[in-house]
Design an enzyme around this catalytic site. Structure first.
Site, PDB file in Angstrom:
ATOM      1  N   PHE A 150       0.798  -1.220   0.000  1.00  0.00           N
ATOM      2  CA  PHE A 150       0.000   0.000   0.000  1.00  0.00           C
ATOM      3  C   PHE A 150       0.832   1.272   0.000  1.00  0.00           C
ATOM      4  O   PHE A 150       0.348   2.343  -0.368  1.00  0.00           O
ATOM      5  CB  PHE A 150      -0.919   0.033   1.228  1.00  0.00           C
ATOM      6  N   LYS A 175      -1.348  -7.281  -8.948  1.00  0.00           N
ATOM      7  CA  LYS A 175      -2.294  -7.268  -7.835  1.00  0.00           C
ATOM      8  C   LYS A 175      -2.043  -5.972  -7.070  1.00  0.00           C
ATOM      9  O   LYS A 175      -1.097  -5.866  -6.302  1.00  0.00           O
ATOM     10  CB  LYS A 175      -2.103  -8.462  -6.905  1.00  0.00           C
ATOM     11  N   SER A 228       5.873  -7.770   3.348  1.00  0.00           N
ATOM     12  CA  SER A 228       6.472  -8.222   4.606  1.00  0.00           C
ATOM     13  C   SER A 228       7.409  -9.402   4.367  1.00  0.00           C
ATOM     14  O   SER A 228       7.323 -10.105   3.348  1.00  0.00           O
ATOM     15  CB  SER A 228       5.386  -8.631   5.596  1.00  0.00           C
ATOM     16  N   CYS A 283      10.005   1.212   3.373  1.00  0.00           N
ATOM     17  CA  CYS A 283      11.024   0.239   3.768  1.00  0.00           C
ATOM     18  C   CYS A 283      12.420   0.842   3.781  1.00  0.00           C
ATOM     19  O   CYS A 283      13.370   0.184   4.193  1.00  0.00           O
ATOM     20  CB  CYS A 283      10.986  -0.984   2.852  1.00  0.00           C
ATOM     21  N   GLU A 384       9.988  -4.483  12.494  1.00  0.00           N
ATOM     22  CA  GLU A 384       9.524  -3.362  11.692  1.00  0.00           C
ATOM     23  C   GLU A 384       8.206  -2.814  12.241  1.00  0.00           C
ATOM     24  O   GLU A 384       7.249  -3.565  12.453  1.00  0.00           O
ATOM     25  CB  GLU A 384       9.332  -3.786  10.229  1.00  0.00           C
TER      26      GLU A 384
END
Length: 501
Positions: A150, A175, A228, A283, A384
């Site tokens: 996202f 996707k 992730s 990230c 994280e």
């Protein structure tokens, strides 16, 4: 009435037959912008089939003609820069400057893919053996699937993945993240306007259940994933077991080592930008600083002062320094991590919990948070968080600092702030991070270089972007040839005669 989004398959905008729709929020107001369909398994499979059907003609199209579409797309991106920037702000909550930077990264990825004719040049050797020549070609492979997060709804699918995929002659099904699908869908319209043939690009929104089809479908030849570590490992292991090539970019816990000779003001400014830009939802954020004890108090005070001065407001306000978190659920997730840090014994220097923007009380806002005296055993400094939370770890010297940093199972980015050339060189040589910054808070390289996370931040062999990206989307083919002239053929005929008449 809330708009129900369509999905894009075989060059058509289609209404899904699903009964399940997923809310797309404006994080600044808390209101629902639209609803994305959870496409059915049959709809996902039909999009894969469309990409497979488009591949033969698209792969046979000369690369010079393929990149002509990218030239047109580049112009359209520039023309619609303001519109796309605001769209990212509204569906993601990213502040205007950060969102504009994301669209510029889409441009950068597009420009990198335009260079595909040069990047696809092979190699050759005349007289590899007597009268024998060998040439190496790079060829497209087939259908690729892109699974995206996202936090960069435009850059990752439409800057990192699709441009190089299509320029090298492949087709793709993406996707899109159900929380933020609108940016990539809008850019797909620009590709249509530029003349992209049907089936070369397909975009769906669905759950993980339907997306599992990508990992096993025989017509999908490769997967590009960002998300992730746990899901990335699953994607990598499952898809690779089914014979697919995979690049899985996973989570991070980037650390920055700050030595006592670093200038406090400029270092604090760099840390603020790296930690709280995009509300920490990236990230390559800097969620941990490892500070030499002799300057720790002074640096933490300087960071806290600058953080208090950030203009936190609706993302699409052009003077916004930091916008909201993407959803209320994710805000709660980050808040629980702050509470966990307090339970573990961290000292709260700045607390962003309960932050409200006047007039936007229903927005998903969370203020910048600073946790000091985070020890190596505290999970808040290990896992994280993906939010505007800075953890401060204190060390005696360079050796203790780099040893602590290299203990992390994640190794996306790694930074040092120092004016000492020896320590800067030692750091770049010895750090485990794949993208290293020396006095650079966000060491993301330009697109001609790969985005190269290490350790648990990446699963695969070839990274995205740069020459790695080109190699990921192509296969090598070596062709060896030999030709005979008339004299050689005559001699061969004489030599082979056995005397029979």
């Amino acid at each position: 009435m809330i708009t129900k989004l369509q999905y894009f398959s075989d060059g058509k905008w289609l209404e899904s037959k699903t009964e399940k729709f997923m809310d797309v929020y404006n994080p600044s107001t808390g209101e629902v912008l639209a609803q994305a369909p959870c496409c059915t398994k049959d709809e996902v499979e039909a999009a894969i089939e469309a990409a497979a059907a488009a591949f033969p003609a698209w792969s046979a199209t000369p690369v010079m003609k393929r990149v002509q579409i990218l030239y047109k797309v580049r112009s359209l991106l520039e023309e619609h820069m303001g519109e796309l920037t605001e769209l990212v702000c509204r569906e993601n909550g990213k502040a205007w400057g950060d969102a504009e930077g994301e669209i510029l990264k889409v441009l950068e990825g597009t420009e990198q893919a335009i260079s595909a004719p040069n990047l696809m040049l092979g190699e050759s050797l005349m007289n590899a053996s007597t009268g024998v020549d060998t040439v190496l070609y790079r060829e497209p492979i087939g259908v690729f699937a892109g699974i995206v997060p996202f936090n960069f709804p435009a850059m990752i699918p439409m800057g990192w993945m699709f441009p190089m995929c299509m320029a090298t002659g492949n087709t793709m099904i993406i996707k899109a993240a159900s929380m933020t699908p609108m940016s990539s869908l809008r850019i797909a319209e620009l590709y249509q306007e530029a003349g992209l043939p049907s089936g070369v690009l397909n975009i769906v929104t669905c759950s993980r259940n339907e997306a599992e089809l990508f990992l096993s479908h025989p017509k999908v030849k490769g997967i590009s994933f960002v998300g992730s570590a746990s899901v990335g490992l699953h994607v990598y292991s499952t898809a690779a077991a089914n014979g697919k090539r995979v690049q899985a970019l996973a989570e991070a816990k980037n650390h920055a080592l700050v030595l006592e000779d670093a200038p406090i003001g400029r270092t604090a400014a760099g840390i603020i930008n790296a930690t709280f830009g995009c509300a920490g939802e990236r990230c390559m954020a800097m969620p941990v600083i490892v500070v030499q004890e002799s300057i720790a108090d002074e640096l933490v005070a300087a960071i806290a002062e600058k953080a208090r001065g950030l203009n936190i407001c609706p993302a699409y306000n052009k003077d916004s320094d930091m916008g909201p978190i993407v959803t209320s659920e994710h805000r709660n997730f980050v808040t629980r991590w702050i509470e966990k840090g307090v339970e573990e014994g961290a000292e709260v220097v700045l607390d962003g919990r309960g932050y409200e923007v006047p007039g936007y009380e229903k927005g998903f806002f969370l203020g910048p948070t600073i946790l000091d005296h985070v020890t190596p055993d505290m999970t808040v400094g290990i896992e994280e968080i993906f939010g505007p939370v800075l953890c401060v770890k204190r060390v005696k010297d360079f050796e203790e600092g780099i040893t602590l940093m290299n203990q992390s199972r994640l190794a996306n980015g790694s930074i040092i702030f120092t004016q000492n050339g020896y320590y800067a060189r030692e750091f770049t040589r010895r750090t485990h991070g794949g993208m290293v910054g020396v006095n650079v808070g966000i060491p993301i390289p330009v697109g001609v270089f790969p985005f190269c996370g290490h350790k648990g931040s990446f699963f695969g062999d070839l990274h995205c972007l740069g020459k790695d990206g080109l190699r990921f989307y192509t296969e090598s083919k070596s062709v060896t040839t030999r030709w005979f002239d008339e004299e050689e053929k005559r001699r061969e005929k004489v030599d082979s005669w056995d005397g029979t008449i």
